[in-house]
Design an enzyme around this catalytic site. Structure first.
Site, short mmCIF file in Angstrom:
data_model
loop_
_atom_site.label_atom_id
_atom_site.label_comp_id
_atom_site.label_asym_id
_atom_site.label_seq_id
_atom_site.Cartn_x
_atom_site.Cartn_y
_atom_site.Cartn_z
CB SER A 149 -0.87 0.06 1.26
OG SER A 149 -1.55 -1.14 1.45
N1 SAH Z 1 0.63 -5.33 4.31
C1 SAH Z 1 1.40 -5.76 3.15
C2 SAH Z 1 0.65 -5.60 1.85
C3 SAH Z 1 -0.27 -6.68 1.69
S1 SAH Z 1 -1.06 -6.94 0.14
C4 SAH Z 1 2.72 -5.06 3.04
O1 SAH Z 1 3.05 -4.23 3.90
O2 SAH Z 1 3.46 -5.37 2.10
C5 SAH Z 1 -2.24 -8.07 0.80
C6 SAH Z 1 -1.63 -9.38 1.26
O3 SAH Z 1 -2.68 -10.16 1.83
C7 SAH Z 1 -1.05 -10.20 0.12
O4 SAH Z 1 0.27 -10.51 0.40
C8 SAH Z 1 -1.94 -11.44 0.08
O5 SAH Z 1 -1.24 -12.62 -0.30
C9 SAH Z 1 -2.43 -11.51 1.51
N2 SAH Z 1 -3.65 -12.26 1.73
C10 SAH Z 1 -4.80 -12.28 1.01
N3 SAH Z 1 -5.71 -13.10 1.57
C11 SAH Z 1 -5.14 -13.62 2.69
C12 SAH Z 1 -5.55 -14.53 3.69
N4 SAH Z 1 -6.76 -15.10 3.69
N5 SAH Z 1 -4.70 -14.84 4.67
C13 SAH Z 1 -3.46 -14.30 4.72
N6 SAH Z 1 -2.99 -13.44 3.81
C14 SAH Z 1 -3.82 -13.09 2.80
#
Ligand code: SAH
Length: 215
Positions: free
Chosen positions: A60
């Site tokens: 983000s």
């Molecule tokens: N907070 C992160 C950005 C995350 S993008 C950062 O600082 O880089 C959203 C993330 O959520 C992705 O890596 C995706 O793989 C993960 N995600 C999506 N659904 C999920 C779930 N059910 N459990 C765990 N992770 C999940």
């Protein structure tokens, strides 16, 4: 380029965008964002912009991370659950502001990279798990704070169950095809209070562990 001047510029731009919480700003200043993005995007690491991290996922923009972290009203006594570790950037910011962060990611490859960054940065209050974050982390519940970095149409019941009384959860609510609303849920003695914060755009929260093939 990664210079202290670039980091300072990012802090100034966050401040002028309305992030005034000094501890949040200083936590952001402490985290070297260039370590969390692929090499080709390092020159943009201190721009206030979202960046790709592989596997179709995105880190983000710093404004959204700062806004979400500020909305959690953190302090050093609190135990936090983060869902969607991704690059580990958001988790690193959280780790400077609370007692311990438990973070769950469904892509093992992303999690392995994030773990390497946590150990490089000596963030010793981060505990990781590869799994489906929609289920939360029952063995460690309840959590004082829950921060979700991927959007869902409905708020997973297990996350509500694992939020402590007096706790706060911040999550994007909505589908991939329409606008999502960053939502704050506060758990009180008598139930849950819900507050819509700002419009956002996140990748979807998906069920189950991912089958990692290539980034
Ligand atoms: N907070 C992160 C950005 C995350 S993008 C950062 O600082 O880089 C959203 C993330 O959520 C992705 O890596 C995706 O793989 C993960 N995600 C999506 N659904 C999920 C779930 N059910 N459990 C765990 N992770 C999940």
């Amino acid at each position: 380029m990664t210079t202290p001047a670039n980091r300072a510029r990012l802090i100034l731009s966050l401040r002028s965008a309305g992030i005034t919480n000094v501890s949040v700003l200083s936590a952001i200043e402490r985290v070297p964002r260039e370590l969390f993005v692929p090499e080709t995007f390092r020159d943009q690491a201190y721009e206030d912009t979202a960046l790709p991290i592989g596997y179709g996922q995105t880190l983000s923009q710093p404004y959204i991370v700062a806004f979400m972290v500020a909305a959690l009203e953190l302090n050093k006594n609190l135990k936090v659950l983060e869902l969607g570790t991704g690059s580990g950037y958001h988790c690193s910011v959280l780790s400077h502001l609370c007692r311990r962060v438990y973070t769950v990611e469904r892509h093992r490859a992303l999690l392995a990279n994030a773990e390497q960054r946590f150990s490089e940065l000596q963030l010793n209050n981060v505990t990781t798990r590869a799994g489906d974050g929609m289920k939360g982390w029952a063995e460690q519940a309840p959590f004082d704070r829950i921060s979700v970095s991927a959007a869902s149409k409905e708020i997973p019941q297990s996350l509500l169950d694992q939020l402590a009384i007096g706790g706060i959860m911040i999550l994007p609510v909505g589908g991939a095809d329409r606008s999502q609303v960053l939502t704050k849920i506060s758990r009180t003695d008598s139930g849950f209070e819900t507050q819509a914060l700002i419009e956002v755009r996140f990748v979807p929260l998906l069920h189950g562990l991912a089958r990692d093939k290539s980034a």
